[in-house]
Design an enzyme around this catalytic site. Structure first.
Site, PDB file in Angstrom:
ATOM      1  N   CYS A  31       0.861  -1.175   0.000  1.00 13.28           N
ATOM      2  CA  CYS A  31       0.000   0.000   0.000  1.00 13.28           C
ATOM      3  C   CYS A  31       0.901   1.231   0.000  1.00 13.28           C
ATOM      4  O   CYS A  31       1.640   1.478   0.945  1.00 13.28           O
ATOM      5  CB  CYS A  31      -0.942  -0.088   1.197  1.00 13.28           C
ATOM      6  SG  CYS A  31      -1.066   1.298   2.277  1.00 13.28           S
ATOM      7  N   GLY A  86       0.523   4.412   0.277  1.00 13.31           N
ATOM      8  CA  GLY A  86       0.323   5.407   1.344  1.00 13.31           C
ATOM      9  C   GLY A  86       0.980   4.971   2.636  1.00 13.31           C
ATOM     10  O   GLY A  86       1.551   5.779   3.379  1.00 13.31           O
ATOM     11  N   CYS A  87       0.919   3.669   2.911  1.00 15.21           N
ATOM     12  CA  CYS A  87       1.517   3.149   4.138  1.00 15.21           C
ATOM     13  C   CYS A  87       3.033   3.344   4.099  1.00 15.21           C
ATOM     14  O   CYS A  87       3.664   3.662   5.105  1.00 15.21           O
ATOM     15  CB  CYS A  87       1.238   1.660   4.292  1.00 15.21           C
ATOM     16  SG  CYS A  87      -0.479   1.197   4.111  1.00 15.21           S
ATOM     17  N   VAL A  88       3.574   3.113   2.908  1.00 10.22           N
ATOM     18  CA  VAL A  88       5.024   3.197   2.765  1.00 10.22           C
ATOM     19  C   VAL A  88       5.482   4.641   2.970  1.00 10.22           C
ATOM     20  O   VAL A  88       6.446   4.899   3.695  1.00 10.22           O
ATOM     21  CB  VAL A  88       5.463   2.652   1.386  1.00 10.22           C
ATOM     22  CG1 VAL A  88       6.961   2.812   1.196  1.00 10.22           C
ATOM     23  CG2 VAL A  88       5.052   1.190   1.247  1.00 10.22           C
ATOM     24  N   THR A 108       5.541   5.801   6.654  1.00 13.89           N
ATOM     25  CA  THR A 108       6.369   5.060   7.603  1.00 13.89           C
ATOM     26  C   THR A 108       7.550   5.884   8.159  1.00 13.89           C
ATOM     27  O   THR A 108       7.727   5.935   9.383  1.00 13.89           O
ATOM     28  CB  THR A 108       6.851   3.742   6.978  1.00 13.89           C
ATOM     29  OG1 THR A 108       5.697   2.988   6.636  1.00 13.89           O
ATOM     30  CG2 THR A 108       7.714   2.954   7.932  1.00 13.89           C
TER      31      THR A 108
END
Lengths: 554, 176
Positions: free
Chosen positions: B75, B77-79, B82
């Site tokens: 995903c 956006g998650c990356v 982070t």
């Protein structure tokens, strides 16, 4: 409004405020009613409702609101309309996962948008629908209580001698001269009525005959049933009382049923299709399922149930071959066949390593998609797995990434170590699927190393697919027995009120002239036939039709 | 008799208020399947295996400000968020703040590589069965829950957070 009403009857009885017909003699009390000669309004025997008071305070006013049948009917109509609207589009709870804020508009346009905005997309669980049900429940209790107690009292101590206007204003009336002694005449018609299963009460020359009074309690028993029903529905919202969950179980695996201590195993899933020979002509060549079957085993967990670092300790409690409409059932928990997924999903490949320089082949080795082993020793070479991508793609910056966790386009990055290779190994990227290998140009990525090594699956037998998954609908509904119980009581009440009628006959003799009035809550035709038959029994022949008071059509 | 009648009225009204209030309250406040837990409600309990090999439970974090971040390497956006989460955790080192990243059903290699690649200093939990995300009613990733020390949800952020979004919320969380 009711404050100045004179509630004292001419017979001397003091009636409560709101009384329509004198509790004692049945004389109409409402102003202007005495001069009228239309049939009397006999509803609830003309008693005052319990809550009718001259100086209502706030509690009384709320009570009166719920005590009104008009209000109750409006509430029921609103609820029915809302319930109807709720059936137009699929409700939110029918989807396992979706976004209602966009779904309805996308699917149904502006109607869908408003449907969602007005809250109809979740009608039956919305606060306002529950509020309507609570109000109906309240109204049910208060309406019943307000009427049944006074009615019970009124029917329990009925005056035998009624006012003659009360008699002549019934729907079934007979007046005529009698022969012989008054009391003897009364007794003989009493005997006739007894043969028709009436309970006869005589007071000199006045008589009251009555049967099937219990049917008057039918509606109230029905209401008690409905209240039990509503309370049972309410019970379902308590934790653990009702559950409606879905689990997906691959063949051979065991999963926990969410929010329970149960685990369910899918030992084998079978799907059978009809052969063409079994299908009618029009359906030949189509795949029609004959059987979906999950061989399921249910376990309870005794320890380590929610600790992922330990294996749960399971004990088998039940096993069943679940087919459609034949769920596994254990202590109120039911597992229904709901669906299945047999699209082939890559589970593992068994590739070999080919050294083109020597022409030697090493392997095969087992490379699983989920949690693969990290090192593979193949002859003089060692493969170290460094990275996996289940659904390989390149992101905006051109870096490798994965689009999902499903092995749609798996890719593996190995470091190969061995003779004639750099000391810390050389990277090699491997796409198990042939089309991905071409699409992402595996050989170009691997450059020089591609000329020396090749990892490939020698034949289709080297490909393993994930087992078929079955999806099961897990339900518990501990409130169901209570719902049936409520429904049964309600049905008993309905039958009592529908198939029997409360019939009463009053008569009085004044100066050789009998006045007879009869009342029933339905089937006046049958009532008149019964009166005519009783009169015929003592020699008075009268056509049942002529007993009709004539001022109404029933 | 009169007193009795008033008593019955009051008892019935009380019953209606209790039962009806419960029913209506339940329909308003209960987080249903497929719905995000609301602000002010308590997040559902979980017990998951961390990359450290230990079992972590929601209840372990009682009394601390907690950020629960659902993520996957697939995903984007998650990356992107982070590194900001890593920076936040570093910045508030020593304060009663915990960040928990719950991975969405990937295997240990994907998770471990990612942890190494981004130098993740906060707790990463794996949820291969994907049941926790269902309990939390997730519809898209990333989704982040900000949980106050008293165990109630202060805010839910759906989508990738900019550094400012994160900073504001964590600062507010630590003050609560």
């Amino acid at each position: 409004m009711l404050a100045f009403e004179n509630t004292k009857c001419e017979c001397g009885h003091q009636n409560p405020v709101g009384t329509v017909l004198c509790e004692s003699c049945g004389y109409p009390l409402e102003i202007g009613e005495q001069e009228n000669d239309a049939p009397l309004e006999m509803r609830y025997d003309g008693i005052a409702r319990r809550s009718q008071k001259s100086n209502p305070n706030v509690i009384d006013r709320v009570w009166n609101f719920f005590s009104s049948v008009k209000v109750a009917i409006r509430l029921i109509i609103i609820t029915l309309l809302a319930a109807m609207i709720g059936t137009i589009f699929t409700q939110e709870n029918a989807f396992i996962s979706f976004d209602p804020s966009t779904y309805y508009e996308e699917r149904y346009g502006w109607i869908g948008k408003w449907y969602y905005k007005l809250g109809f997309s979740n009608t039956y669980e919305s606060w306002w629908f529950i509020l309507l049900l609570v109000m109906i429940g309240t109204s049910l209790v208060i309406c019943s209580l307000d009427r049944v107690l006074p009615l019970y009292r009124a029917l329990n101590k009925q005056q035998i001698r009624k006012h003659s206007q009360f008699l002549t204003r019934q729907k079934t009336v007979y007046t005529g001269p009698i022969e012989g002694a008054e009391e003897a005449w009364t007794s003989s018609i009493g005997a006739q009525l007894k043969r028709k299963h009436y309970r006869v009460h005589q007071d000199g020359s006045a008589l009251l005959a009555e049967k099937y009074r219990f049917s008057r309690w039918g509606p109230y028993i029905n209401h008690i049933g409905l209240i039990v029903f509503l309370l049972a529905v309410l019970l379902r919202s308590l934790p653990g009382w009702a559950m409606d969950n879905y689990v997906t179980v691959a063949e051979g695996s065991t999963v926990q049923i969410p929010d329970t201590k149960y685990y369910i195993k899918n030992e084998k899933f079978t799907i059978d299709y009809y052969t063409d020979a079994e299908l009618p002509k029009e359906l030949k060549g189509t795949s029609r399922a004959k059987l979906y079957e999950t061989r399921a085993v249910l376990y309870t967990c005794s320890a380590d149930c929610d600790d992922p670092s330990k294996q749960p300790q399971l004990t088998e409690v039940n096993r069943h071959n679940i087919v459609v409409n034949d769920p596994l059932s254990y202590k109120g928990l039911k597992a229904y066949q709901f669906g299945f997924d047999d699209t082939p999903k890559l589970k593992a490949v068994n590739p070999v390593l080919i050294d083109h320089k020597t022409g030697k082949t090493y392997g095969p080795f087992n490379l699983v998609m989920k949690d693969p082993q990290l090192t593979y020793n193949l002859g003089p070479y060692t493969l170290e797995l460094k990275q996996t991508y289940m659904d390989f793609a390149l992101d905006a910056e051109g870096k490798p990434t994965t689009k999902s966790r499903e092995p749609n386009a798996p890719a593996f990055v190995f470091v190969i170590k061995g003779p004639d290779l750099a000391a810390d190994g050389e990277p090699y990227m491997y796409f198990p699927k042939q089309n991905d290998k071409v699409r992402f140009s595996q050989d170009m990525i691997n450059g020089e190393l591609a000329k020396r090594f090749e990892i490939k699956v020698p034949s289709m037998t080297g490909v393993e697919f994930a087992p078929v998954e079955t999806s099961l609908n897990i339900r518990t509904d501990r409130a169901m027995p209570y719902i049936w119980f409520g429904a049964a009581i309600s049905m008993i009440g309905l039958i009592m009120g529908s198939y029997w009628q409360h019939r009463r006959i009053w008569l009085r003799i004044d100066d050789g002239e009998v006045t007879l009035g009869a009342h029933t809550n339905k089937n006046n035709y049958g009532m008149r036939a019964e009166v005519a038959s009783a009169l015929r029994g003592i020699g008075v022949v009268v056509e049942p039709k002529l007993l009709d008071n004539g001022r109404n059509k029933s | 008799m009169k007193k009795n009648r008033r008593m019955i009225q009051l008892v019935i009204f009380l019953g209606v208020l209790l039962l009806g209030g419960y029913a209506i309250g339940h329909s308003i406040f209960a987080a249903k399947d497929g719905q995000l837990p609301r602000k002010g409600s308590k997040p559902p309990e979980f017990a998951l295996l961390g990359t450290d090999g230990k079992t972590h439970r929601l209840s372990d974090y009682k009394g601390k400000a907690l950020v629960i971040n659902f993520w996957g390497t697939y995903c984007p956006g998650c990356v992107t968020e982070t590194p900001d989460l890593v920076a936040q955790y570093k910045k508030h080192n020593g304060e009663p703040l915990e960040i928990v990243g719950i991975n969405l059903g990937e295997d240990s290699m994907a998770v471990n590589n990612f942890v190494k690649q981004y130098d993740i200093n906060y707790t990463i939990l794996r949820n291969e069965a994907n049941d926790v995300q269902r309990k939390y009613g997730l519809r898209s990733y990333p989704t982040t829950f900000f949980v106050k020390p008293d165990g109630t949800i202060m805010d839910v952020f759906v989508g990738a957070m900019a550094e400012k979004d994160m900073d504001e919320r964590i600062t507010k969380l630590l003050k609560s």
